[in-house]
Design an enzyme around this catalytic site. Structure first.
Site, short mmCIF file in Angstrom:
data_model
loop_
_atom_site.label_atom_id
_atom_site.label_comp_id
_atom_site.label_asym_id
_atom_site.label_seq_id
_atom_site.Cartn_x
_atom_site.Cartn_y
_atom_site.Cartn_z
CG ASP A 497 -0.45 6.74 -4.10
OD1 ASP A 497 -1.14 6.68 -2.79
OD2 ASP A 497 -0.53 7.61 -4.84
CD GLU A 500 -5.68 4.12 0.43
OE1 GLU A 500 -4.60 4.86 0.82
OE2 GLU A 500 -5.98 4.07 -0.76
CG ASP A 573 -3.82 12.34 -2.42
OD1 ASP A 573 -2.66 12.41 -2.28
OD2 ASP A 573 -4.76 11.60 -3.03
#
Length: 899
Positions: A497, A500, A573
């Site tokens: 997770d 990015e 999300d």
């Protein structure tokens, strides 16, 4: 840290007009290009054709290299002929250096060069002044490049002494002379309190493509947008820049967690693809217009007519790198370049139960027991960041998870798995072995001054591993070894997770673009590859811990072209609102089109609390999507499927069980994705490429070629409008078996109990006869074949079976690949691939034939050895369904059923 810490204002993120290279490129308007091809510089080799182009004003030479790759793929690369330093070229995304074919070269007339492909189906025409390329197929122009004159290439320059290019500097990097009036952000760029220092100055590239005859374009995930790409206006381009946008809005062109720079255009007789291989921030402008085209007249007396033909202009603009673009006309060709979907372990196609966070070992045990108590199948329970010792990944909270091994043994006995989160940021703590080792070896990304880059994330002050470095990836993979990752066992899998990478309080909540990676490349060059590389290293680690024997499962939030080779992605999300359920369908269809079949959206929405009806509808949709996980955050109420009253529990149980019964079909589809690059979840137009009415449909989809699924995405819906395409097709209600009268667009009444699912005539779907507690419990469960007849009373389908977890299907031919054919009232089972050698005692127990015209008099089954036996059957005249029971026909053998 709470969820609210991560909730952000829109102003945290840039609008297009706040991006300096976008502003600079937009100063160049459509018109005559200033580039001219120097055709006397042409060289032809077995690999490629090369020539130079020159900018008429600044006289900078660019090198153009064109090659044809096996299977009608054309690659065009443009770089500086003699750059000040090497420009970044994306490594590791292509599975291999593509095999090229030799062009034949002919000069049509002065100033025009024609490159013909080997088979001569395709020709590339190069016009010298102004420079442009045209791809033609059988005499028709498919697409052209730089026909709007928007080719843009900022050549590298030595820094001006005072870091600001003087106004009179004629050699400024821009292609446009108007540019010098305002601060164009050439050597530095401000955003809020952040200053991005561009050590090597401006290096932006871009060009335009015109797609002739196309007005339906798709792709370039990830955006919270509809399936069909929209025309962009100034300042509102599609952005490809991986960002952690918590609670992102719906219908927004801002880039979110992942980027695949692949655009597809479709018209009834052709699909064309443009793959822009660039990992820096990229913006895409789209404009569809009608262009008048002359229609040749029939006789000399008639005047030529004009007709309006659609043309879609696509403009790609990237912050850095080179122009490296592939043009092709099939999905399979994209997979040929970037790889196919990894074959997932079977458990990962089951249902996953996740939450931020399951509190402790007791909580995990209780949730696991809850599924058994309520008779709901599931395969994996997930642990978010709180399971670690103070957000130090590869560790366990000593109080809450005192004996993780024992907890996993408990799950193993129940034939279930554990998935844990492993994020890329590493807590700065000299006592944390992982940090100390990485620091010592110099494995962190550096800031522009050469110190370790520091950012805030869940653990507080953190450093970020430099996954672009192969040595770091190898070291990281080694961290998953059982002896190194204490408390891990072989039922533990991984979730990447925040990759990015997410940097709280950073510019746009990510890493500074002037941070420095392996080989001295700035972060701006590699940004969109960061998550791709973490997932690559993680998957490699899971393979390596089993000495290469076991398939990995890794879910990643951030992704790039080629991420399909390493596992699954999810849409990130999302929010517990109806609009997010609805938009998840086009989002998943777009990700699937970009080669990543193993994708899903968090059931119920991660942020907020869904009302029970929304939760039920989300489970029903998720059950028919590739990746199926329920997830919620710490400020949401608990959301296990049995907490919403007996009626809702019953409906959710039924949806999850339907998923488990469908797994043989789903697993077969994943094998097709793995071997033949066919998407698992498909936009209707992919199955019905000639039916224009399907081109914009994104509220329903095909699962493989046999099932059409229409999730219910409106609150309190009493009916939905379903398109059942194809004038020659027959469709059957998947649950009631009844043939649908008059396909086309139908109004279908719905209750909360289920969503519309239809089987296409002409297909055979393999199912399990019942659902078990998890996939592993179902290994020996018998099969059912659902045979849906087409207008010719024929049907065909496949089944792929292996051990569900190892690489033996690859290395030792341990698989079965069967074909089922129904023709002239005979259903037969034969090899699709005779080399498969997997042994199973499983049988086909039941066959249901839909659309069978009349009651049979006799049904017999005969096996390969010629033994014949009579088969018990029931026939339902009302819905024309024939059911054959107690067959006990071997899955691995050839047999026939004669009706």
């Amino acid at each position: 840290s709470s969820v609210q810490d991560e909730a952000v204002e829109k102003s945290t993120f840039k609008e297009c007009n706040q991006i300096a290279f976008y502003r600079r490129q937009k100063l160049l308007h459509a018109g005559k290009s200033l580039y001219r091809a120097l055709l006397d510089s042409v060289t032809l080799s077995d690999e490629n054709v090369k020539f130079q182009i020159i900018h008429e004003e600044n006289k900078v030479l660019l090198q153009v290299e064109i090659c044809e790759i096996e299977g009608n793929i054309f690659r065009i690369r443009i770089d500086e002929a003699s750059p000040l330093r090497a420009r970044y070229r994306v490594p590791d995304v292509l599975i291999k250096e593509p095999t090229t074919k030799r062009f034949s070269l002919s000069q049509k007339e002065a100033g025009i060069l024609v490159l013909s492909s080997v088979k001569e189906d395709y020709r590339l025409q190069v016009t010298a002044t102004p420079f442009q390329l045209e791809l033609q197929s059988k005499g028709e122009t498919v697409l052209s490049m730089n026909s709007n004159g928007l080719l843009y290439f900022e050549h590298l320059q030595p820094p001006p002494s005072d870091r600001k290019p003087p106004a009179e500097n004629k050699e400024a990097a821009s292609d446009s002379s108007k540019e010098k009036q305002e601060d164009p952000g050439l050597w530095q760029e401000k955003f809020g309190n952040f200053l991005d220092i561009k050590a090597h100055g401006p290096s932006s590239v871009g060009t335009d493509f015109s797609l002739h005859g196309f007005d339906h374009v798709y792709g370039i995930p990830q955006h919270t947008e509809a399936l069909l790409l929209k025309n962009t206006s100034d300042g509102d381009a599609y952005r490809l820049y991986n960002l952690d946008i918590f609670g992102h809005k719906i219908h927004d062109k801002i880039g979110i967690y992942g980027s695949v720079p692949l655009l597809l255009a479709h018209k009834p007789n052709r699909t064309s693809g443009i793959f822009w291989l660039n990992s820096s921030e990229t913006l895409v402008d789209i404009n569809t217009k009608a262009v008048a085209e002359h229609v040749p007249s029939g006789s000399a007396a008639q005047t030529a007519k004009q007709r309006a033909v659609p043309v879609t202009d696509v403009r790609w603009m990237s912050e850095s790198g080179i122009i490296d673009v592939f043009l092709f006309d099939l999905f399979k060709q994209f997979a040929q370049l970037t790889g196919t979907q990894a074959l997932p372990p079977l458990f990962s196609l089951g249902y996953h139960q996740c939450r931020w966070n399951y509190e402790d070992e007791q909580d995990v045990k209780a949730v696991d027991a809850g599924f058994d108590e309520h008779d709901i199948p599931y395969d994996a329970i997930w642990l978010d960041i709180e399971h670690t010792d103070g957000k130090r990944y590869f560790t366990w909270d000593k109080k809450k998870f005192q004996n993780p091994r024992k907890m996993q043994e408990h799950l193993r006995k129940k034939k279930r798995k554990l998935v844990v989160i492993v994020d890329p940021h590493i807590k700065i703590d000299p006592m944390y072995a992982l940090y100390a080792q990485a620091k010592d070896k110099g494995y962190f990304v550096k800031d522009r001054n050469g110190k370790d880059f520091e950012g805030i994330c869940w653990p507080g002050s953190s450093c970020y591993l430099d996954f672009t470095n192969p040595e770091v990836r190898k070291w990281y993979a080694d961290q998953f070894a059982f002896k190194t990752y204490k408390g891990s066992t072989n039922i533990l899998y991984v979730w990447n997770d925040m990759n990015e990478p997410s940097v709280f309080k950073g510019a746009e909540l990510t890493m500074q673009k002037d941070a420095v990676h392996y080989n001295n490349w700035e972060h701006r060059e590699v940004h969109n590859l960061y998550g791709f590389y973490q997932q690559m290293a993680t998957a490699e680690g899971l393979i390596r811990r089993s000495s290469g024997k076991e398939r990995p499962f890794v879910l990643t939030r951030s992704f790039f072209a080629g991420s399909q080779k390493y596992g699954a992605v999810w849409t990130g999300d999302n929010t517990a609102e109806w609009g997010y359920l609805k938009i998840s369908i086009p989002m998943l269809l777009t990700i699937s089109m970009a080669g990543i079949s193993f994708c899903g959206a968090d059931v119920g929405g991660f942020i907020g609390d869904p009302d029970p009806e929304l939760l039920v509808r989300w489970y029903q949709a998720g059950a028919y999507q590739p990746f199926f996980r329920g997830h919620s955050n710490m400020e949401s109420k608990r959301r296990e499927p049995w907490l919403f009253g007996e009626k809702n529990t019953q409906i959710i149980r039924e949806a999850i069980r339907e998923r488990y019964v469908l797994l043989p079909y789903l697993y077969t589809l994943f094998y097709r994705a793995h071997t033949a690059a066919e998407p698992v979840m498909r936009a209707l137009w992919i199955e019905f490429p000639g039916q224009i009415e399907t081109f914009g449909v994104d509220n329903e989809y095909m699962l493989g070629n046999a099932l059409l699924v229409h999730p219910v995405t409106e609150q309190e819906a009493k009916a939905v409008s379903v398109l059942l395409p194809g004038p020659e097709e027959i469709w059957y209600d998947f649950r009631k078996f009844k043939q649908v009268e008059d396909p086309g667009t139908l109004k279908i009444s719905v209750t909360l109990e289920d969503i519309p699912v239809f089987q296409r005539g002409g297909t055979v779907i393999p199912l399990k006869t019942t659902a078990g507690k998890s996939t592993e419990w179902m290994m020996d469960t018998p099969y059912e074949l659902r045979v849906a007849l087409d207008t010719e009373a024929c049907a065909v389908g496949e089944l792929y079976v292996d051990d569900g977890h190892s690489f033996q299907y690859l290395h030792k031919k341990q698989f079965l690949y069967r074909k089922f054919t129904f023709h002239k009232n005979i259903l037969s089972s034969s090899h699709t691939d005779g080399s498969g050698q997997y042994e199973t005692t499983c049988v086909v127990e039941r066959v249901i034939v839909l659309g069978f015209g009349q009651q049979p008099t006799l049904v017999t089954a005969c096996s390969k050895d010629g033994k014949e036996k009579e088969v018990a059957f029931t026939y339902n005249a009302k819905n024309s369904a024939l059911t054959l029971e107690n067959l006990a026909l071997s899955l691995a053998a050839d047999w026939k059923i004669c009706i």
